[in-house]
Scaffold this motif. Structure first.
Motif, PDB file in Angstrom:
ATOM      1  N   THR A 112      13.926-114.603  28.888  1.00 31.68           N
ATOM      2  CA  THR A 112      14.272-114.766  27.760  1.00 31.68           C
ATOM      3  C   THR A 112      14.155-116.073  27.200  1.00 31.68           C
ATOM      4  O   THR A 112      14.164-116.178  25.567  1.00 31.68           O
ATOM      5  CB  THR A 112      15.655-114.119  27.518  1.00 31.68           C
ATOM      6  N   THR A 115       9.729-120.461  26.145  1.00 30.19           N
ATOM      7  CA  THR A 115       8.949-120.888  24.678  1.00 30.19           C
ATOM      8  C   THR A 115       7.385-121.203  25.173  1.00 30.19           C
ATOM      9  O   THR A 115       7.148-121.218  26.438  1.00 30.19           O
ATOM     10  CB  THR A 115       9.629-122.345  24.208  1.00 30.19           C
ATOM     11  N   VAL A 150      17.107-108.032  24.301  1.00 32.93           N
ATOM     12  CA  VAL A 150      16.573-108.692  25.456  1.00 32.93           C
ATOM     13  C   VAL A 150      14.789-108.342  25.746  1.00 32.93           C
ATOM     14  O   VAL A 150      14.166-109.203  25.983  1.00 32.93           O
ATOM     15  CB  VAL A 150      17.343-108.547  26.864  1.00 32.93           C
ATOM     16  N   LYS A 152      12.592-107.483  23.653  1.00 36.99           N
ATOM     17  CA  LYS A 152      11.531-108.195  22.815  1.00 36.99           C
ATOM     18  C   LYS A 152      11.427-109.616  23.270  1.00 36.99           C
ATOM     19  O   LYS A 152      10.286-109.896  23.442  1.00 36.99           O
ATOM     20  CB  LYS A 152      12.152-108.147  21.452  1.00 36.99           C
ATOM     21  N   ASN A 153      12.516-110.207  23.656  1.00 36.29           N
ATOM     22  CA  ASN A 153      12.305-111.713  24.224  1.00 36.29           C
ATOM     23  C   ASN A 153      11.602-111.797  25.594  1.00 36.29           C
ATOM     24  O   ASN A 153      10.983-112.714  25.857  1.00 36.29           O
ATOM     25  CB  ASN A 153      13.679-112.291  24.278  1.00 36.29           C
ATOM     26  N   LYS A 156       8.287-111.469  24.657  1.00 34.83           N
ATOM     27  CA  LYS A 156       7.336-112.819  24.256  1.00 34.83           C
ATOM     28  C   LYS A 156       7.371-113.556  25.219  1.00 34.83           C
ATOM     29  O   LYS A 156       6.127-114.609  25.206  1.00 34.83           O
ATOM     30  CB  LYS A 156       8.578-113.207  23.208  1.00 34.83           C
ATOM     31  N   GLY A 157       8.248-113.744  26.199  1.00 36.79           N
ATOM     32  CA  GLY A 157       8.062-115.001  27.236  1.00 36.79           C
ATOM     33  C   GLY A 157       6.869-114.522  28.236  1.00 36.79           C
ATOM     34  O   GLY A 157       6.056-115.555  28.440  1.00 36.79           O
TER      35      GLY A 157
END
Length: 350
Positions: A112, A115, A150, A152-153, A156-157
């Motif tokens: 999560t 970046t 969580v 979604k994150n 993304k990660g």
């Protein structure tokens, strides 16, 4: 077997490497916790991570134990975090230090906090990354993580990591999935998706400790675990020609960590593994070498094929598998007991 999963994905060590390690009473890897602090509250977490505990290891102490492990023969450092490793402020310093010693490293993360910049840093440093991903359904993933949003994150990660170049021929990417009642139906499709994207699927049964003991609705029966392992085995065999035999605890992999590894938790205590949360010494009191050489627990585990008790002792796979020592310890109180979560243990244990 050369086309077994642990050799195909280079996550394990060869039998001759393990034999040499045992002969020298050394190490091939260690599992290292940074902190118990975590931004999630996963219902199955073995360490009940959340808030940091008192007197956690300093950056210098972490570097010291890594160096000591290298001197004992360790080639790979497993960064567990204990909580979430990317929360730890010194994580980049640790990654750089491990690289400076010429060691491999594997980072387990909930994903999560990844970046684009962190993903690029990890890829550049050659760090194998394993993201904890338990469902392709947002409501299931969020429920198991104990925090909304969580899913979604994590996605993304994962995208940031793949955009950075993961996986390629040198740097691997994996997903760690805990097998539970809530995700059973989707495990074959998750496994297939991972294989199609060259991602290592690291699917494991629950260890009955930490928050998992408080959430019995996660539990699946022994026969259900057997069935799902056999389905995953068939997918690999029929589609990819990867051959493995269904055994606990991790689908497609044979846990042999007790022959060559140990865990150092965030307060410096040495444990045989996350599941056997029995401290055998502390690096603040003795050098790692002295702790390993003086521990009768580690000696027993390094001779587990001879020391194991119960049905495992006469199992046809006794020299290929010793079940989950963590679940044996957590369920029976005896780390040498046969694994009660194995479908070969005895009939009627579900």
């Amino acid at each position: 077997m050369s086309n077994s999963a642990d050799m195909v994905y280079k996550l394990g060590f060869a039998d001759d490497e393990i034999a040499e390690c045992l002969d020298k009473k050394g190490l091939l890897s260690i599992e290292l916790e940074f902190t118990k602090k975590c931004n999630l509250r996963c219902l199955y977490c073995y360490s009940s991570a959340g808030e940091p505990v008192e007197n956690e290891l300093s950056l210098d102490e972490l570097k010291s134990v890594i160096y000591q492990a290298r001197e004992l023969g360790a080639r790979k450092i497993i960064l567990l975090g204990g909580g979430e490793p990317l929360i730890y402020s010194g994580v980049r310093d640790i990654v750089d230090y491990i690289n400076s010693l010429g060691l491999q490293q594997v980072l387990f993360t909930n994903g999560t906090l990844i970046t684009r910049e962190i993903a690029q840093f990890l890829f550049k440093k050659g760090v194998t990354v394993v993201i904890k991903s338990n469902s392709m359904k947002s409501e299931v993933q969020d429920m198991l993580a104990g925090v909304r949003g969580v899913f979604k994150n994590i996605r993304k990660g994962l995208k940031f990591l793949m955009d950075a170049g993961y996986p390629n021929g040198k740097v691997s990417l994996g997903i760690q999935t805990v097998i539970c009642k809530q995700n059973m139906a989707e495990l074959p499709s998750m496994w297939t998706w991972a294989r199609e994207n060259r991602i290592i699927p690291y699917f494991e049964i629950l260890t009955y400790q930490g928050r998992a003991k408080e959430n019995a609705d996660l539990n699946v029966s022994i026969s259900e675990v057997k069935t799902i392992f056999e389905r995953l085995e068939a997918i690999d065999r029929e589609r990819l020609g990867i051959v493995w035999r269904s055994r606990p605890t991790i689908a497609a992999f044979s846990c042999k960590r007790h022959f060559y590894s140990c865990l150092i938790n965030s307060q410096g205590y040495i444990q045989p593994c996350p599941g056997i949360d029995m401290p055998i010494g502390n690096i603040r009191e003795k050098p790692l070498k002295d702790i390993l050489e003086s521990s009768h627990v580690l000696t027993n585990l390094r001779n587990i094929y001879e020391k194991i008790e119960g049905p495992c002792k006469t199992c046809e796979d006794r020299y290929k598998c010793y079940g989950c020592r963590g679940n044996a310890y957590q369920i029976t109180g005896n780390y040498l007991s046969s694994d009660p979560t194995c479908w070969r243990f005895k009939k009627g244990t579900e």
